[in-house]
Design an enzyme around this catalytic site. Structure first.
Site, PDB file in Angstrom:
ATOM      1  N   GLU A 259      63.889  22.517  -5.526  1.00  0.00           N
ATOM      2  CA  GLU A 259      65.238  22.903  -6.618  1.00  0.00           C
ATOM      3  C   GLU A 259      65.717  24.152  -5.893  1.00  0.00           C
ATOM      4  O   GLU A 259      66.571  24.957  -6.610  1.00  0.00           O
ATOM      5  CB  GLU A 259      64.671  23.023  -7.717  1.00  0.00           C
ATOM      6  CG  GLU A 259      64.290  21.482  -8.556  1.00  0.00           C
ATOM      7  CD  GLU A 259      63.933  21.784 -10.010  1.00  0.00           C
ATOM      8  OE1 GLU A 259      63.906  23.076 -10.551  1.00  0.00           O
ATOM      9  OE2 GLU A 259      63.668  20.876 -10.645  1.00  0.00           O
TER      10      GLU A 259
ATOM     11  N   GLU B 235      62.595  13.665 -10.462  1.00  0.00           N
ATOM     12  CA  GLU B 235      61.994  14.477 -11.521  1.00  0.00           C
ATOM     13  C   GLU B 235      62.845  14.013 -12.753  1.00  0.00           C
ATOM     14  O   GLU B 235      64.283  14.158 -12.875  1.00  0.00           O
ATOM     15  CB  GLU B 235      62.119  15.797 -11.431  1.00  0.00           C
ATOM     16  CG  GLU B 235      60.972  16.417 -10.658  1.00  0.00           C
ATOM     17  CD  GLU B 235      60.952  18.109 -10.911  1.00  0.00           C
ATOM     18  OE1 GLU B 235      61.558  18.559 -11.830  1.00  0.00           O
ATOM     19  OE2 GLU B 235      60.577  18.543  -9.977  1.00  0.00           O
TER      20      GLU B 235
END
Ligand SMILES: *[C@@H]1O[C@H](CO)[C@@H](O)[C@H](O)[C@H]1NC(C)=O
Ligand SMILES: *[C@@H]1O[C@H](CO)[C@@H](O)[C@H](O)[C@H]1NC(C)=O
Ligand SMILES: *[C@@H]1O[C@H](CO)[C@@H](O)[C@H](O)[C@H]1NC(C)=O
Ligand SMILES: *[C@@H]1O[C@H](CO)[C@@H](O)[C@H](O)[C@H]1NC(C)=O
Ligand SMILES: *[C@@H]1O[C@H](CO)[C@@H](O)[C@H](O)[C@H]1NC(C)=O
Ligand SMILES: *[C@@H]1O[C@H](CO)[C@@H](O)[C@H](O)[C@H]1NC(C)=O
Length: 885
Positions: free
Chosen positions: A469, A565
């Protein structure tokens, strides 16, 4: 240099061979003390200070109560491990004596017999020190002083600060984890406590030898129409600068039908200045003597034993490595999407899917966090087995080893190879910017080299990703420092593109390296590594969380090529919570204990709102908390089910090709996104995953118009021909459907196919009284899960009655004998029951399915137990809950 085939045994018998001798310091006599020596206890190696303090009763169970903060003093102190061990004459006489620290956590200063031998600052690096000069005959003393990771992180940040400073207050965590090459989650995460551990999280040994050893073996495997080409590389080490070591390298590969492929060659080895060298052997084998390795659900996992030997000619010293390798091709296909989707909106951009052995395969699974918050316990084989087997049981073909934990143990990847679980492997950088000082970058280089060399041969590894991320964090200004964007971007490129990428590409040219996860893949690279919108639906993978919307509604989810995710929180069961507190008063919403364990800011508010959108729960109910736990699990299971099925359906329309929900496992007893609780108990989500990830599934989508689209998901290599989907409309008050209709259906292989079934619920009267059940019958499909549509929110359901439920247990006689102790649990009901949830309050067994929508008067479910119970004993253990409004 010549290559020739030999009868392998001759090399073993020709010399008076000695294998490299290894002194394992695990059994040395270890003590550990704090700085002022007020604590002096016995230590364990491998181990860690929290484990040792607990064993010595200085601290309690770290996961109990508030012990995460009450024991924080431990991480502020300095801890010294001292080990005493003996060395004998023959060991002392070997020309090389290397002390090998497989993993020190983290910042340490090392002395042997009062002589400094080195320092360490990266828990992911294996450190090798030459101790030839410092070793002595008889008793030796090794001293390793671990500095407080909290203090080192803080002091490094003064010089090399990079955002963010600290985790949110809610985490009860520590600051500047990004300054250390240490498990990032050990300073706390939104699903876990801070335990800034120190210690030997992996073994330490001394290697005695005279010439050279093989540290690792990598295997590069390529394929053409007829052959597999295998390049076997031995990664050799010695003391510095050895010249002209006459050696013999050989390899033996065991193939189908007990055939062996044996090859060897003479080598003159010259080591580099750092003592390393490499040597290769090549094999070419015909494709028909090996079977392919397939991910779980798509075929078997054929693995072949490879033994590699390196021996020196003058004294026959042998170094040996054993690996298991598999034959499969894998590629991440990023190509013009119009090829699949035509000149449409969906067709803009690039595909993002895995092709395995030439087939585009839909990847299904979850995200893996460390198996334990203490890294030394995360490699526990039983824990790994239980979790990976549970993942396999719910049709997992891919997991993501997330970038805030550790590179897992060899055992972990071996089990993934055996179970057919592909691994999306992040490098261990997560949710932060990282420093790029020379010391840091050099340490990262070593970390990446060693990790790739150690893991590269595993067929389960699908790809490498630079971080978790961090591209999205930088583009999205998560750390509110927009003025620093240019600096951070340059540093980002320095670390992931200029430092890590070339190492991975040179050591493992066969695998894709993604700079970040999620990212737009190639498109991120084209846009200079920080894409304008890293969540662009037309490219790469995405992460998606939305705690405000109605998560049972499939229409709220974003389009994506690959969902790596997504998820929502739930509470773990009461029985799991009870392993963290003995005080019944803690098990309520007002308790400090429960609030202490919720690290997600506003987490309980979101959870309450999510439940409130769909289920009715009376705050004044005497069992409010217990019901809340149960409802939170229903809500989580239904939400992740909806999102997963939305993505699976979109294989047809958006070429979505992967789902990995967040998260498989837990590190403590707390609200989290996991599908398996700490301790191993399955949440309702894990049982539901078994259905929503099933290879063949009827999957409805209720649109806002009231139309229900019906997809048939088929993750098999064969089509479904003339299958039958039955649609039953039920009244909540009756086990007999109001009406039923059957449709003949077809589905292509490896596809999601939207069916020509027209159902509209808009004009259905009294929608609050009904629900719709979907079931499939087709040749060759023994069981495909039922599916359901609830046209109205269940909090408004009319007609649900208190059921009469009878449960009886008998021993199972059918089935394989190695299935453990199996029981049939027969459940009889007199009306519709929603989310019937069976529990035994023991982790000694599990049901085959759970959380049933019961529409038949009798259902049977298997229960597998680890202990031998009589049917009556099991019957007494079973308790149940269900939803009623
Ligand atoms: C020694 O260190 C411990 C732990 O940090 C601390 O609690 C204790 O007060 C110290 N004792 C002395 C005598 O300084
Ligand atoms: C020294 O110790 C090693 C390992 O325990 C053992 O194999 C070897 O026989 C010992 N040598 C002597 C001379 O005692
Ligand atoms: C794609 O569609 C657009 C808009 O309809 C059109 O202008 C364009 O020519 C099409 N391109 C191709 C390659 O067909
Ligand atoms: C719960 O009890 C409180 C206090 O008696 C009352 O004010 C509230 O309305 C009740 N809530 C519900 C949902 O019945
Ligand atoms: C459902 O069953 C109840 C009770 O028999 C009945 O009153 C109601 O009309 C039924 N609803 C529908 C939509 O059939
Ligand atoms: C739906 O109907 C169309 C037109 O009859 C047909 O071409 C198509 O194959 C059908 N699709 C499926 C999945 O049965």
């Amino acid at each position: 240099m010549k290559t020739f085939y030999i009868v392998f045994t001759s090399i073993v018998l020709n010399f008076n061979n000695v294998f490299t001798s290894v002194l394992d310091l695990t059994n040395a006599e270890w003590t550990v003390s704090n700085k002022n020596e007020s604590i002096k206890i016995s230590g364990s190696v491998p181990g860690g200070v929290y484990t040792d303090l607990h064993k010595a009763s200085v601290i309690g169970d770290i996961l109990s109560g508030f012990n995460d903060v009450l024991t924080r003093w431990v991480a502020h102190d300095t801890w010294t491990y001292t080990g005493k061990f003996n060395v004998n004459e023959s060991q002392l006489n070997s020309l090389v004596a290397h002390m090998v620290f497989e993993g020190l956590d983290t910042v340490a200063y090392i002395e042997l017999n009062d002589h400094p031998i080195g320092t360490t600052n990266n828990m992911f690096v294996r450190y090798v020190f030459d101790v030839k000069q410092q070793l002595k005959l008889g008793e030796n003393q090794l001293t390793v002083v671990f500095e407080s990771p909290i203090k080192v992180a803080n002091s490094r940040s003064e010089k090399y600060f990079t955002a963010p400073a600290c985790v949110p207050d809610q985490y009860n965590g520590e600051c500047h984890a990004n300054q250390l090459r240490k498990m990032q989650a050990s300073f706390a995460w939104d699903w876990g406590p801070a335990f800034p551990s120190v210690g030997f999280w992996k073994p330490v040994t001394i290697e005695f030898y005279n010439n050279i050893i093989m540290r690792s073996v990598t295997t590069h495997i390529e394929k053409d129409d007829a052959f597999w080409y295998i390049k076997i590389t031995a990664h050799i080490e010695s003391s510095r600068n050895k010249k002209d070591i006459k050696s013999y390298m050989s390899a033996s590969l065991k193939l189908e039908g007990n055939q062996k492929y044996i090859i060897g060659k003479d080598l003159d080895i010259n080591t580099n200045d750092d003592g390393t060298s490499k040597a290769d052997l090549s094999m070419t084998i015909s494709q028909n003597i090996v079977k392919l390795w397939w991910p779980n659900g798509y075929g078997d996992q054929a693995l072949y034993d490879l033994d590699v030997y390196l021996s020196t000619i003058n004294d026959g010293e042998i170094s040996h490595k054993h690996l298991q390798i598999g034959f499969r091709t894998i590629e991440l296909v990023e190509e013009d999407a119009t090829k699949y989707l035509g000149n449409t909106t969906a067709g803009q951009g690039l595909t993002f899917y895995f092709k395995v052995n030439g087939y585009p395969l839909f990847m299904k699974g979850s995200n893996w966090i460390p198996a334990h918050i203490l890294p030394e316990l995360g490699s526990d084989r039983k824990r790994i087995d239980d979790l990976l087997t549970a993942a396999k049981d719910v049709h997992t073909s891919m997991i993501r080893v997330w970038g805030g934990g550790v590179y897992e143990s060899d055992y972990f990847y071996r089990r993934c190879d055996q179970l057919g679980i592909l691994v999306w492997q992040d490098f261990q950088f997560a949710c932060a910017m990282y420093p790029i000082d020379t010391e840091f970058l050099n340490s990262v280089k070593t970390e990446v080299e060693q990790t790739v060399v150690r893991l590269q041969h595993h067929p389960s590894i699908a790809l490498w990703a630079g971080n978790n991320e961090n591209e999205a964090a930088l583009r999205g200004n998560w750390y509110t420092r927009p003025q620093e964007f240019q600096r951070y971007k340059e540093e980002y490129i320095k670390l992931y593109v200029e430092t890590i990428q070339p190492i991975v590409k040179s050591l493992d040219p066969g695998r894709r390296y993604l700079v970040s996860s999620p990212s737009n893949g190639l498109e991120s690279e084209r846009e200079g590594y920080i894409a304008n919108n890293p969540y662009d639906a037309h490219y790469g993978d995405t992460h998606y969380y939305n705690y405000m919307a109605d998560n049972w509604n499939l229409n709220i989810y974003p389009l994506t090529r690959f969902a790596s995710e997504y998820g929502v929180q739930s509470l773990p069961s009461i029985s799991t919570l009870k392993t963290a507190t003995q005080d019944p008063k803690d098990l309520s919403f007002d308790s400090v204990f429960i609030r202490h364990r919720q690290h997600l800011p506003n987490g309980f508010t979101y959870m309450k709102q999510q439940i409130g959108k769909r289920l009715k729960l009376d705050e004044n109910d005497t069992k409010y908390f217990e019901k809340f736990v149960f409802y939170s699990q229903i809500s989580q299971a239904m939400s992740v089910k909806a999102e997963t099925e939305f993505y699976r359906q979109n294989q047809a329309t958006w070429h979505t090709m992967g789902v990995m929900y967040w998260q498989l496992n837990d590190v403590w007893q707390a609200p989290s996104w996991s599908s398996i609780e700490y301790g191993g108990k399955w949440k309702m989500l894990h049982y539901y995953a078994k259905s929503f990830l099933a290879p063949v599934l009827v999957s409805p989508r209720l649109l806002l118009s009231g139309d229900v689209d019906v997809y048939l998901l088929n993750d098999r290599f064969v089509p479904i021909v003339n299958g039958e989907i039955t649609v039953d409309i039920f009244n909540f008050s009756s086990l007999i459907p109001i009406r039923s209709q059957t449709y003949v259906v077809q589905a292509e292989p490896l596809r999601s196919t939207k069916q020509n079934i027209s159902i509209n619920l808009w004009n259905e009267p009294n929608k609050e009284e009904i629900f719709v059940k979907f079931s499939l019958k087709a040749d060759g499909i023994t069981s495909s899960p039922f599916n359901f549509v609830f046209p109205k929110s269940l909090k408004d359901a009319v007609g649900l009655k208190e059921p009469r439920i009878q449960i009886s247990v008998s021993k199972r006689t059918e089935g394989r004998p190695d299935n453990g102790l199996q029981y049939n649990v027969d459940i009889r009901v007199d009306t519709i029951v929603l989310f019937l949830w069976l529990e035994t309050n023991t982790n000694d067994g599990h049901f085959e399915n759970n959380g049933f929508i019961v529409t038949q008067p009798h259902i049977r479910v298997k229960y597998t137990s680890k202990t031998n119970l009589t049917p009556t004993e099991l019957e007494k253990l079973i308790t149940y809950q269900y939803y009623i409004n």
